[in-house]
Structures are given as C-alpha cells and as structure tokens.
Design a protein around this motif. Structure first.
Motif, short mmCIF file in Angstrom:
data_model
loop_
_atom_site.label_atom_id
_atom_site.label_comp_id
_atom_site.label_asym_id
_atom_site.label_seq_id
_atom_site.Cartn_x
_atom_site.Cartn_y
_atom_site.Cartn_z
N UNK A 250 -5.80 0.23 9.46
CA UNK A 250 -5.16 -1.01 9.56
C UNK A 250 -4.60 -1.38 10.88
N UNK B 209 0.86 -1.22 -0.09
CA UNK B 209 0.09 -0.12 0.03
C UNK B 209 0.81 1.21 -0.04
N UNK C 6 -12.75 5.81 -6.76
CA UNK C 6 -12.88 4.93 -5.26
C UNK C 6 -13.45 5.69 -4.20
N UNK D 117 -1.74 17.39 -8.37
CA UNK D 117 -1.62 18.99 -8.47
C UNK D 117 -0.85 19.66 -7.76
N UNK E 117 -7.84 9.59 -1.18
CA UNK E 117 -8.45 10.16 -2.42
C UNK E 117 -7.71 9.73 -3.51
N UNK E 118 -8.76 8.50 -4.24
CA UNK E 118 -8.45 8.14 -5.43
C UNK E 118 -9.48 8.06 -6.31
N UNK F 174 0.01 9.03 6.71
CA UNK F 174 -0.57 7.90 6.53
C UNK F 174 0.43 6.68 6.79
N UNK G 268 0.08 2.48 -8.90
CA UNK G 268 -1.26 2.93 -8.60
C UNK G 268 -1.21 2.93 -7.00
N UNK G 269 -1.31 4.18 -6.40
CA UNK G 269 -1.40 4.19 -4.99
C UNK G 269 -2.68 4.00 -4.62
N UNK G 270 -2.79 3.67 -3.19
CA UNK G 270 -4.06 3.76 -2.62
C UNK G 270 -4.76 4.98 -2.52
N UNK G 271 -4.00 6.10 -2.42
CA UNK G 271 -4.54 7.33 -2.11
C UNK G 271 -3.61 8.51 -2.94
N UNK G 272 -4.18 9.60 -3.41
CA UNK G 272 -3.55 10.78 -3.85
C UNK G 272 -3.67 11.80 -2.67
N UNK G 273 -2.74 12.02 -1.89
CA UNK G 273 -2.98 12.58 -0.67
C UNK G 273 -2.81 14.41 -1.14
N UNK G 274 -3.71 15.27 -0.42
CA UNK G 274 -3.65 16.52 -0.62
C UNK G 274 -2.45 17.20 -0.64
N UNK H 128 -8.80 19.71 -4.91
CA UNK H 128 -7.64 19.61 -5.67
C UNK H 128 -7.60 20.22 -6.90
N UNK I 124 -0.94 3.34 8.15
CA UNK I 124 -2.21 2.91 7.15
C UNK I 124 -1.70 2.42 5.82
N UNK I 125 -0.48 3.02 5.59
CA UNK I 125 0.17 2.67 4.17
C UNK I 125 1.43 2.12 4.59
N UNK I 126 2.15 1.27 3.53
CA UNK I 126 3.43 0.85 3.76
C UNK I 126 4.64 1.78 3.46
N UNK J 19 -1.05 14.07 -4.33
CA UNK J 19 -1.89 14.48 -5.75
C UNK J 19 -0.96 15.21 -6.63
#
Lengths: 282, 273
Positions: free
Chosen positions: B123, A166, B228, A173, B224-225, A206, A192-198, B238, A211-213, A171
């Motif tokens: 998690x 993960x 999903x 932007x 944010x994805x 994270x 492909x990440x699990x999230x694009x952070x702001x 954004x 929550x992510x690796x 992001x």
C-alpha cells in the motif's frame, strides 16, 4: 539429466567439471574452517567451565534461549553479566517461544530458557527438560501499535473494529495472538483482521511498513520500535497479561553460570532494565 | 542444467558393476532425502487422520493452495516463456546480468522476496502507492497477493527450464520457417513452441510445485487469513505451534498432492521426446 546429454557436450563439460571441483574444494575448506572454529569454541568453554566448577565462580559460555520480545533487554543484561563476571560469555538464541521450546525438547544444548508464556514453558517442563520450577520474572501487557502520529485517531480497542481500517493480529496459536483474543473476548468485540501474523514482530512490521493501520502487540515491542510506531494503551489489556517464566535447563552444559545469569535477571538491577523496556513486575 | 540437451531414445541401462565409491554415497544421498519423508509417515496420527482431514479449514487451505499455485503457474507461463526466449535467442548488451537477475529469486530467501514485494507493490510501495491512489487496488492481504508472491518465487524455475530447452533446440528450423515466409512470431508460435513443449511443461510442473510449497514470501506479502490468503504451508506452520499432530496430517496431504502431480506429469511430459 546429464547422463542423457549427447557425447558432444562432453567436450564442453571439462571446464565445468574443473569449476565444480574448485567449488567443492572451497566448500570443504570453508566447512573445515567452520568445524575447526566451533570445536575450538566448545573445547574452550568446557575447559573454562571445568576450571569454573573447581573455583565455584561463573565462567565459560552461558547459552540462553529467550523469547523474541526479550531481545533488547536480555542483550543489555548479557553485557552486564559479562562485565560482572570476567571470563564469561552469554550467547543468545532469540525466537518464537514455541520454536525455542521445540528445539530444547529435541535436545538443543542450552542452559537457560525464558519463554513468553507459561504454556510454552509447560512443553519444556512436561518433557522433563527443566531443572526445578520455572519462575515468573516479568509480565507483558498488550498495546495497540499504530502509525506515527496516530492519523486514524485510534483511542480504544473498539476503534479497531471500525470498517475501512486494516488491522493485523497475531495468530491465535502464538502467545500474543491468544492474549489479543482474550482481550477482545473480554470486551465482547468482534474484530476481523486482514492477517493473522505468525509472531508479534510480524504484526509490528506490517504497521512499520504502513501496510496496515494498526496491530495489537506487546507494550515492549512498541517501545523497542522507537518512533516508527505510536502506542495506544487500552484498559482491556489488563484482562490478558502474559507471564514470562524463566528456568534452568536439565542438561545445561554450564549450570553454575546459568544460575548466576537467572539471578541477575531476577535481581533489582535486572528488573530495572526490564522495566525500562516496558515489562511489568510479576 | 543440461535438461534441454537432445536426448537419446530410451534410458541408459545400468552397466555391469557400479563402482562402490559411487554406489555408497549415492545410496547415502537417497536415504538422506527420503528418510525425513518416511519419518512423516511413521509419526502420522493415522487414527485421528480422518477427523483432521475432514475439517473445513484443511479443505479451505488446500483449495486455496491449488488455485493460487495454478494461477501463479499461468502467470509464470505467460510472462516467463517470452522471457526465456529473449534470454536464449536475442542478443543484447547486459544479457548475462539480466539472466542473473531473473534467477535471483531462486537463491533469495523467500522472506526477503516478500519484503521486496511489499516495498514495491504494498500500500505504501513505490508502485503499490500509485495502484492504490489511481485504481484503489491494494494487493497485500488478498488472494491476488498470494498468486503474485508465488509467481515471483516460482517463475525462475520455468524460465531456466525453458531457456535450457531453447538453447538446445536447433534455431535453423526457425530460420527455415522465416525464409519460407513466416513472420518471426509465427515461427515462434508454430515451430519453436511445439519443439520446446516438453521443456515448457517440465518447467511449468516445477514452477507449480514450487508455488504450492511457497511459504516465506506468501506470509510476508499476503499475510495469513483463513480462506483468503492462508495456504497449506502457512496452516502447517501455524498448526505446529499448537497442535503438532494436525501439522503432520496437513503435511501428509501436501506431500501426497505434490507426489501425485510430480509423478503423474513426469512420465507424460518429462520423459517425452
């Protein structure tokens, strides 16, 4: 809604009204105290800057808008500045470069702007809100942030594309996201990440919360997080180095002290503090 | 909130001569609330709007927003109505404290809510760790995570609204039903629920609207994805970083959807009874 309540409830409403009065009174008092404070403050600084301009010595308050990644090092430099110039005060507004640029172009009273990317500085110079040309004072390189001890054995950027891992990215932007994308493109990797952070701190948090690796953040963020994350350097980060420009603002309320602060940032002493935080020399 | 009080039929008419000391601040308040929305309309990039709105990303975000807000409202209804009943009808020690805790998400900064959710259901969270090891379920960064974040923030709106309505509803009808042989639950289902239906509907609309606009808890807990977890508010935020025109266009869509739903349902449900 209250207009429709039956008249019977009016009896009950009495104490509530009194309570409301008291609350309003409290708010009014607090507001008055606040405005008194702030107006006192601004009077103070303007007087000081007036006397400063006559003696040509920096004094009064310098307001610095700076990228969130500069928080630790600029706070230290601010203290140094206040010590070297008694009677001065440096007040900071740290945040996302884009948000800061937006508030400057909409008229926020600031003296200095230090951005995390030339692009965000450009929005300020395009709006003719900066005085002179911005100067690059440091550069920042990306690093992989992973859990302490690196349990997933991440050694390269390519390792991040492993399935089951993960990863959070910034992001596209925001500056750290566009830099990460540049590094990935340069090494022809698809991630492909699990999230694009702001923002970069979001990506780092994270990882800190496990929550992510891993996430791709700045070297300076890994350093600032202390032992809560482990940093993994990767050669592709050389393809995506961010320049940090600094500029004096046109409507600076305290231009003299601001210039002195910018000089400190660019001086050998300032560069030493920034270098210790993990920034690269321009 | 007196929203649940018994109402007279019809709306009160303007009495002749509204006192000036009331009228001026009232108009000021109206302008204050409406002006920013007008600015959004004035500055909207009308010419490029069709292009902005036909992009796949916009529809993806809007669709996700509508689905998750509706799901969050369903969660809030299933859990919130019984909770409201408990607060309004049951007597138990510490009820005031429970009510304060229930309304806490109303005043809590949503980001704090998101962090709290991560620490609970993440998690590595106190419950999430167990969910992960026992069932292999991880909630953050999933659409389910968005629903949870939205429900956490929106449910108090429903609970407060329903509780108010329940307090105003006469409990003697329920008592009559039970003396006639109905069980407590049957009385709730057949007597109480129909009686407070407008309050439930109003609360559900409020909760839905709040869920639709939820930003802080969502981006903190669900990330944010695109497709999903990227809801409309996230994509507005954004877009603002790189393309303000797109952000305005997206805001307009969200505004239009919100107004349409609030206006459409308000007449039908809120003015009922």
């Amino acid at each position: 809604m209250t207009t429709r309540s039956v008249s019977g409830s009016r009896l009950r409403a009495r104490p509530r009204v009194r309570w409301a009065y008291r609350a309003v009174g409290g708010f009014a008092l607090a507001a008055m105290a606040l405005t008194a404070c702030s107006s006192g403050d601004s009077d103070d600084s303007s007087q000081k800057s007036d006397s400063g301009s006559s003696s040509k010595k920096p004094s009064g308050t310098v307001t610095v808008f700076a990228a969130a990644s500069l928080k630790e090092s600029f706070t230290a430099l601010g203290k140094t500045f206040e010590k070297e110039h008694p009677g001065t005060k440096v007040s900071f507004n740290f945040g996302g470069s884009d948000a800061l640029a937006a508030s400057i172009t909409s008229g926020a009273p600031a003296d200095v702007f230090a951005a995390a990317s030339p692009k965000t500085m450009k929005t300020v110079t395009d709006a003719k809100a900066a005085k002179g040309t911005p100067a690059t004072f440091v550069r920042n390189q990306l690093e992989i942030a992973t859990l302490p001890g690196n349990p997933k054995k991440i050694a390269t950027l390519k390792d991040l594309t492993r399935s089951g891992l993960k990863v959070a990215l910034c992001a596209k932007e925001v500056p750290c996201g566009s830099a990460a994308q540049k590094a990935l493109d340069a090494s022809k990797l698809k991630l492909t990440p699990v999230s694009y952070e702001q923002d970069v701190k979001g990506a780092l948090t994270k990882v800190q919360l496990k929550e992510v690796d891993a996430s791709v953040v700045y070297k300076t963020d890994v350093k600032a997080a202390g032992g809560k994350v482990a940093g993994v350097e990767f050669p592709e980060s050389k393809q995506a180095i961010n320049d940090y420009p600094i500029a004096l603002l046109k409507n600076a309320p305290n231009a003299e002290a601001a210039t002195a602060f910018i000089d400190l940032v660019k001086s050998a002493q300032g560069q030493k503090v920034l270098g210790e935080a993990g920034f690269l020399k321009p | 909130m007196d929203g649940g009080s018994r109402r007279r039929s019809g709306t009160p008419r303007f009495r002749a001569g509204v006192p000036l000391p009331l009228l001026l601040p009232a108009l000021g308040g109206l302008v204050f609330l409406v002006l920013p929305l007008v600015a959004l309309l004035v500055r909207a990039p009308w010419r490029s709007l069709p292009d902005q709105l036909t992009s796949v990303a916009v529809w993806q975000a809007l669709r996700l927003s509508l689905i998750t807000a509706t799901a969050a409202t369903a969660v809030a209804l299933v859990l919130g109505v019984p909770l409201a009943w408990l607060l309004a009808r049951a007597r138990f020690p510490g009820r005031r404290l429970v009510r304060a805790l229930v309304t806490l998400p109303l005043v809590l900064p949503p980001v704090v809510g998101g962090v709290a959710l991560l620490l609970a259901l993440g998690r590595n969270g106190i419950v999430g760790r167990w969910l992960d090891s026992a069932f292999g379920i991880t909630l953050p960064f999933t659409t389910m995570g968005v629903v949870i974040a939205e429900a956490f923030v929106a449910m108090p709106f429903l609970v407060i609204s329903v509780e108010g309505t329940l307090r105003a509803a006469d409990p003697r009808y329920e008592e009559a039903a039970t003396t006639l042989g109905a069980s407590r639950f049957t009385a709730f289902r057949r007597v109480t629920l129909p009686m407070v239906a407008p309050g439930v509907a109003a609360g559900a609309v409020l909760a839905w609207a709040r869920a639709l606009g939820e930003f802080g808890a969502t981006i903190t807990f669900a990330g944010n994805f695109p497709g999903r977890t990227q809801t409309m508010p996230l994509s507005v935020y954004l877009a603002l970083q790189s393309d303000p025109a797109a952000a305005i266009a997206l805001s307009l869509v969200l505004l239009a959807v919100s107004i349409a739903v609030l206006a459409g349902l308000r007449d039908r449900w809120m003015a009922a009874s």
